[in-house]
Design a protein around this motif. Structure first.
Motif, PDB file in Angstrom:
ATOM      1  N   ASN A   1      -6.854   1.731  -6.565  1.00  0.00           N
ATOM      2  CA  ASN A   1      -6.498   2.661  -5.489  1.00  0.00           C
ATOM      3  C   ASN A   1      -5.548   3.736  -5.999  1.00  0.00           C
ATOM      4  OD1 ASN A   1      -8.032   1.150  -3.711  1.00  0.00           O
ATOM      5  ND2 ASN A   1      -6.304   0.014  -2.874  1.00  0.00           N
ATOM      6  N   ALA A   2      -4.566   3.311  -6.788  1.00  0.00           N
ATOM      7  CA  ALA A   2      -3.605   4.271  -7.345  1.00  0.00           C
ATOM      8  C   ALA A   2      -4.303   5.270  -8.268  1.00  0.00           C
ATOM      9  CB  ALA A   2      -2.510   3.524  -8.101  1.00  0.00           C
ATOM     10  N   ALA A   3      -5.188   4.762  -9.125  1.00  0.00           N
ATOM     11  CA  ALA A   3      -5.909   5.635 -10.057  1.00  0.00           C
ATOM     12  C   ALA A   3      -6.783   6.631  -9.306  1.00  0.00           C
ATOM     13  CB  ALA A   3      -6.755   4.795 -11.013  1.00  0.00           C
ATOM     14  N   SER A   4      -7.434   6.170  -8.243  1.00  0.00           N
ATOM     15  CA  SER A   4      -8.296   7.060  -7.447  1.00  0.00           C
ATOM     16  C   SER A   4      -7.477   8.157  -6.787  1.00  0.00           C
ATOM     17  CB  SER A   4      -9.038   6.253  -6.377  1.00  0.00           C
ATOM     18  OG  SER A   4      -9.922   5.333  -6.966  1.00  0.00           O
TER      19      SER A   4
ATOM     20  N   LEU B   1       0.819  -1.209   0.000  1.00  0.00           N
ATOM     21  CA  LEU B   1       0.000   0.000   0.000  1.00  0.00           C
ATOM     22  C   LEU B   1       0.855   1.262   0.000  1.00  0.00           C
ATOM     23  CD1 LEU B   1      -2.991  -0.867   2.363  1.00  0.00           C
ATOM     24  CD2 LEU B   1      -3.049  -0.457  -0.098  1.00  0.00           C
ATOM     25  N   ALA B   2       1.848   1.328   0.884  1.00  0.00           N
ATOM     26  CA  ALA B   2       2.688   2.529   0.966  1.00  0.00           C
ATOM     27  C   ALA B   2       3.450   2.785  -0.335  1.00  0.00           C
ATOM     28  CB  ALA B   2       3.638   2.434   2.156  1.00  0.00           C
ATOM     29  N   PRO B   3       4.134   1.762  -0.914  1.00  0.00           N
ATOM     30  CA  PRO B   3       4.809   1.997  -2.201  1.00  0.00           C
ATOM     31  C   PRO B   3       3.844   2.382  -3.327  1.00  0.00           C
ATOM     32  CG  PRO B   3       5.643  -0.005  -1.186  1.00  0.00           C
ATOM     33  CD  PRO B   3       4.464   0.427  -0.375  1.00  0.00           C
ATOM     34  N   VAL B   4       2.645   1.807  -3.324  1.00  0.00           N
ATOM     35  CA  VAL B   4       1.661   2.144  -4.363  1.00  0.00           C
ATOM     36  C   VAL B   4       1.216   3.595  -4.218  1.00  0.00           C
ATOM     37  CG1 VAL B   4      -0.715   1.725  -5.125  1.00  0.00           C
ATOM     38  CG2 VAL B   4       0.842  -0.192  -4.810  1.00  0.00           C
ATOM     39  N   ILE B   5       0.959   4.015  -2.983  1.00  0.00           N
ATOM     40  CA  ILE B   5       0.558   5.403  -2.728  1.00  0.00           C
ATOM     41  C   ILE B   5       1.675   6.354  -3.154  1.00  0.00           C
ATOM     42  CG2 ILE B   5       0.064   7.087  -0.900  1.00  0.00           C
ATOM     43  CD1 ILE B   5      -1.449   4.823   0.553  1.00  0.00           C
ATOM     44  N   SER B   6       2.909   6.011  -2.779  1.00  0.00           N
ATOM     45  CA  SER B   6       4.053   6.846  -3.149  1.00  0.00           C
ATOM     46  C   SER B   6       4.205   6.945  -4.663  1.00  0.00           C
ATOM     47  CB  SER B   6       5.327   6.259  -2.523  1.00  0.00           C
ATOM     48  OG  SER B   6       6.451   7.029  -2.870  1.00  0.00           O
ATOM     49  N   ALA B   7       4.038   5.802  -5.341  1.00  0.00           N
ATOM     50  CA  ALA B   7       4.136   5.795  -6.811  1.00  0.00           C
ATOM     51  C   ALA B   7       3.034   6.636  -7.437  1.00  0.00           C
ATOM     52  CB  ALA B   7       4.063   4.360  -7.325  1.00  0.00           C
ATOM     53  N   ALA B   8       1.828   6.541  -6.896  1.00  0.00           N
ATOM     54  CA  ALA B   8       0.706   7.321  -7.424  1.00  0.00           C
ATOM     55  C   ALA B   8       0.952   8.817  -7.255  1.00  0.00           C
ATOM     56  CB  ALA B   8      -0.584   6.918  -6.713  1.00  0.00           C
ATOM     57  N   GLU B   9       1.558   9.188  -6.141  1.00  0.00           N
ATOM     58  CA  GLU B   9       1.871  10.601  -5.917  1.00  0.00           C
ATOM     59  C   GLU B   9       2.897  11.102  -6.925  1.00  0.00           C
ATOM     60  OE1 GLU B   9       3.041  10.546  -1.861  1.00  0.00           O
ATOM     61  OE2 GLU B   9       0.992  10.802  -1.086  1.00  0.00           O
ATOM     62  N   ARG B  10       3.892  10.265  -7.219  1.00  0.00           N
ATOM     63  CA  ARG B  10       4.907  10.670  -8.202  1.00  0.00           C
ATOM     64  C   ARG B  10       4.314  10.741  -9.607  1.00  0.00           C
ATOM     65  NH1 ARG B  10       7.904   7.058  -5.030  1.00  0.00           N
ATOM     66  NH2 ARG B  10       7.837   5.420  -6.613  1.00  0.00           N
ATOM     67  N   ILE B  11       3.403   9.834  -9.912  1.00  0.00           N
ATOM     68  CA  ILE B  11       2.718   9.889 -11.214  1.00  0.00           C
ATOM     69  C   ILE B  11       1.891  11.166 -11.316  1.00  0.00           C
ATOM     70  CG2 ILE B  11       0.861   8.827 -12.577  1.00  0.00           C
ATOM     71  CD1 ILE B  11       1.932   6.097 -11.646  1.00  0.00           C
TER      72      ILE B  11
ATOM     73  N   GLU C   1       3.088 -11.867  -5.555  1.00  0.00           N
ATOM     74  CA  GLU C   1       2.216 -13.042  -5.619  1.00  0.00           C
ATOM     75  C   GLU C   1       0.792 -12.644  -5.228  1.00  0.00           C
ATOM     76  OE1 GLU C   1       3.851 -16.161  -3.303  1.00  0.00           O
ATOM     77  OE2 GLU C   1       5.646 -16.377  -4.537  1.00  0.00           O
ATOM     78  N   LEU C   2       0.175 -11.903  -6.120  1.00  0.00           N
ATOM     79  CA  LEU C   2      -1.179 -11.430  -5.889  1.00  0.00           C
ATOM     80  C   LEU C   2      -2.088 -11.954  -6.994  1.00  0.00           C
ATOM     81  CD1 LEU C   2      -0.428  -7.678  -5.092  1.00  0.00           C
ATOM     82  CD2 LEU C   2      -0.956  -9.480  -3.437  1.00  0.00           C
ATOM     83  N   SER C   3      -3.353 -12.094  -6.668  1.00  0.00           N
ATOM     84  CA  SER C   3      -4.319 -12.501  -7.681  1.00  0.00           C
ATOM     85  C   SER C   3      -4.630 -11.320  -8.587  1.00  0.00           C
ATOM     86  CB  SER C   3      -5.614 -12.979  -7.010  1.00  0.00           C
ATOM     87  OG  SER C   3      -6.269 -11.897  -6.371  1.00  0.00           O
ATOM     88  N   TYR C   4      -5.275 -11.616  -9.697  1.00  0.00           N
ATOM     89  CA  TYR C   4      -5.677 -10.548 -10.618  1.00  0.00           C
ATOM     90  C   TYR C   4      -6.551  -9.526  -9.907  1.00  0.00           C
ATOM     91  CZ  TYR C   4      -8.555  -8.239 -14.137  1.00  0.00           C
ATOM     92  OH  TYR C   4      -9.223  -7.305 -14.867  1.00  0.00           O
ATOM     93  N   GLU C   5      -7.500 -10.017  -9.091  1.00  0.00           N
ATOM     94  CA  GLU C   5      -8.418  -9.127  -8.388  1.00  0.00           C
ATOM     95  C   GLU C   5      -7.674  -8.212  -7.427  1.00  0.00           C
ATOM     96  OE1 GLU C   5      -8.898 -12.348  -8.817  1.00  0.00           O
ATOM     97  OE2 GLU C   5     -10.607 -12.286 -10.211  1.00  0.00           O
ATOM     98  N   GLU C   6      -6.671  -8.762  -6.741  1.00  0.00           N
ATOM     99  CA  GLU C   6      -5.909  -7.952  -5.783  1.00  0.00           C
ATOM    100  C   GLU C   6      -5.069  -6.903  -6.505  1.00  0.00           C
ATOM    101  OE1 GLU C   6      -5.296 -11.244  -2.222  1.00  0.00           O
ATOM    102  OE2 GLU C   6      -4.086 -11.368  -4.041  1.00  0.00           O
ATOM    103  N   ARG C   7      -4.477  -7.272  -7.633  1.00  0.00           N
ATOM    104  CA  ARG C   7      -3.714  -6.301  -8.416  1.00  0.00           C
ATOM    105  C   ARG C   7      -4.634  -5.201  -8.937  1.00  0.00           C
ATOM    106  NH1 ARG C   7      -0.403 -10.872 -11.733  1.00  0.00           N
ATOM    107  NH2 ARG C   7       1.253 -11.239 -10.201  1.00  0.00           N
ATOM    108  N   ARG C   8      -5.805  -5.624  -9.406  1.00  0.00           N
ATOM    109  CA  ARG C   8      -6.760  -4.646  -9.933  1.00  0.00           C
ATOM    110  C   ARG C   8      -7.169  -3.662  -8.849  1.00  0.00           C
ATOM    111  NH1 ARG C   8     -12.153  -7.213 -11.854  1.00  0.00           N
ATOM    112  NH2 ARG C   8     -12.540  -7.154  -9.603  1.00  0.00           N
ATOM    113  N   THR C   9      -7.405  -4.170  -7.634  1.00  0.00           N
ATOM    114  CA  THR C   9      -7.809  -3.304  -6.529  1.00  0.00           C
ATOM    115  C   THR C   9      -6.726  -2.288  -6.200  1.00  0.00           C
ATOM    116  OG1 THR C   9      -9.219  -5.021  -5.558  1.00  0.00           O
ATOM    117  CG2 THR C   9      -8.496  -3.252  -4.098  1.00  0.00           C
ATOM    118  N   LEU C  10      -5.476  -2.736  -6.136  1.00  0.00           N
ATOM    119  CA  LEU C  10      -4.371  -1.824  -5.848  1.00  0.00           C
ATOM    120  C   LEU C  10      -4.204  -0.780  -6.951  1.00  0.00           C
ATOM    121  CD1 LEU C  10      -1.772  -4.349  -4.399  1.00  0.00           C
ATOM    122  CD2 LEU C  10      -2.794  -2.429  -3.174  1.00  0.00           C
ATOM    123  N   LEU C  11      -4.392  -1.209  -8.204  1.00  0.00           N
ATOM    124  CA  LEU C  11      -4.273  -0.267  -9.313  1.00  0.00           C
ATOM    125  C   LEU C  11      -5.442   0.725  -9.293  1.00  0.00           C
ATOM    126  CD1 LEU C  11      -2.141   0.129 -11.445  1.00  0.00           C
ATOM    127  CD2 LEU C  11      -3.471  -1.280 -13.012  1.00  0.00           C
TER     128      LEU C  11
END
Length: 346
Positions: free
Chosen positions: A186-189, A137-147, A174-184
């Motif tokens: 979150n980043a888009a939001s 979650l933290a790296p995804v949030i950080s990446a979204a901020e940089r984007i 090692e995440l399922s498609y659904e979990e990756r989609r959810t994280l992505l």
């Protein structure tokens, strides 16, 4: 620990189960015992166990009523029932209330160990996935901020690089498609929310009809490319020559540790207040934030050159104080310079 509560009006049965389970695995923890459903109800509410093993036939409140009350309360943990040979109809009724399985009395140790072992393995796998997701979650949030920063600055190369970094981060876990989609999602939001006050851009429309991470990646990239075009159009990108000249000067002299805003503006003959306003409109960043961003992008590029010491990278990017450089880099990138270099070498 795998928290378990035993419910049975026969104390010997509870003791037998306790011994079987605690001997079978060090992670099994008996957090409570009860002689009937009424006692168990309060105990379960207090302890919130992962697994309940309960007898069907008990005084005051039997196992069926206990299970019904627990489900009404919203308990969603695992439940195993104990039943005798003459209680099969009760066992069937319990199974209709989401009971995972049942064990017949007299209990056979190997069956108890095998059944609870399967449930524990499933629990451990679920917990591991949850931990991986939480760690991301933290790296995804950080990446979204940089984007978001790159998108607001209409910096196409940085936007592309940060987008690929985010997608690679999710693809290698090692995440399922659904979990990756959810994280992505979150980043888009987050990107949408960060730019929402400054740009009225359309949200990401996820292609639910074609599951697959490759399709998801393509859709996310396409969305960001459209946002980049919208950003350039809505902000009349490139029409403020003074701002562009200042930004070019910063990019050419970022290695100067004493690079002040006054020095940048000296040849432009505009006030710091006016420039600050223009830069915020143009990039969404203050002078210090923009200068730091430029320096960090160059630092990332230089860290791929293993002939340079990390402190030398800091010096070349305007940070003669290595400790200050490390703190700045980690705060913005999420990794120390050494950690980033190792990640890039993998």
């Amino acid at each position: 620990m795998y928290r378990i509560i035993l419910v049975d009006d026969e104390s010997m049965s509870r003791k037998s189960l306790d011994k079987i389970l605690t001997s079978a695995h060090s992670q099994y923890q008996i957090v409570g015992e009860a002689a009937n459903g009424a006692e168990a109800l309060e105990l379960i509410r207090l302890q919130q166990p992962h697994l309940i093993i309960t007898d069907i036939s008990m005084p005051i409140m039997d196992g069926i009523e206990l299970i019904q009350r627990l489900r009404q309360d919203g308990y969603d943990g695992e439940i195993i029932i104990l039943s005798g040979y003459g209680e099969f109809e009760y066992a069937q009724a319990a199974l209709r209330h989401g009971v995972v399985d049942y064990l017949l009395k007299p209990l056979k140790e190997e069956l108890v160990v095998e059944l609870v072992g399967r449930l524990f393995a499933r629990f451990a796998n679920t917990r591991q996935k949850a931990m991986v997701k939480n760690q991301l979650l933290a790296p995804v949030i950080s990446a979204a901020e940089r984007i978001s920063t790159a998108l607001w600055a209409a910096n196409a190369p940085v936007l592309s690089q940060e987008t690929e970094n985010l997608l690679k981060l999710l693809a290698h876990q090692e995440l399922s498609y659904e979990e990756r989609r959810t994280l992505l999602e979150n980043a888009a939001s987050l990107i949408q929310n960060q730019l929402g006050d400054r740009l009225l851009i359309s949200p990401w429309e996820i292609p639910y009809d074609e599951p697959g991470y490759t399709t998801l990646e393509s859709s996310f990239r396409d969305w960001l490319e459209r946002k980049l075009a919208e950003t350039r159009d809505k902000r009349n990108w490139g029409r403020r020559s003074a701002t562009q000249q200042a930004m070019d000067y910063i990019k050419q002299h970022f290695s100067d540790s004493e690079l002040s805003l006054e020095k940048v503006l000296e040849p432009l003959d505009i006030s710091t207040t006016y420039f600050y306003h223009l830069l915020m409109e143009e990039t969404g960043m203050s002078y210090i934030a923009y200068l730091t961003n430029v320096r960090m992008e160059h630092a990332k590029a230089l860290l791929t050159d293993t002939s340079l010491k990390t402190y030398e990278v800091g010096q070349r990017c305007g940070y003669p104080d290595y400790s200050h450089f490390t703190k700045r880099f980690k705060r913005m990138i999420g990794l120390s310079p050494s950690e980033y270099r190792k990640r890039m070498q993998q």
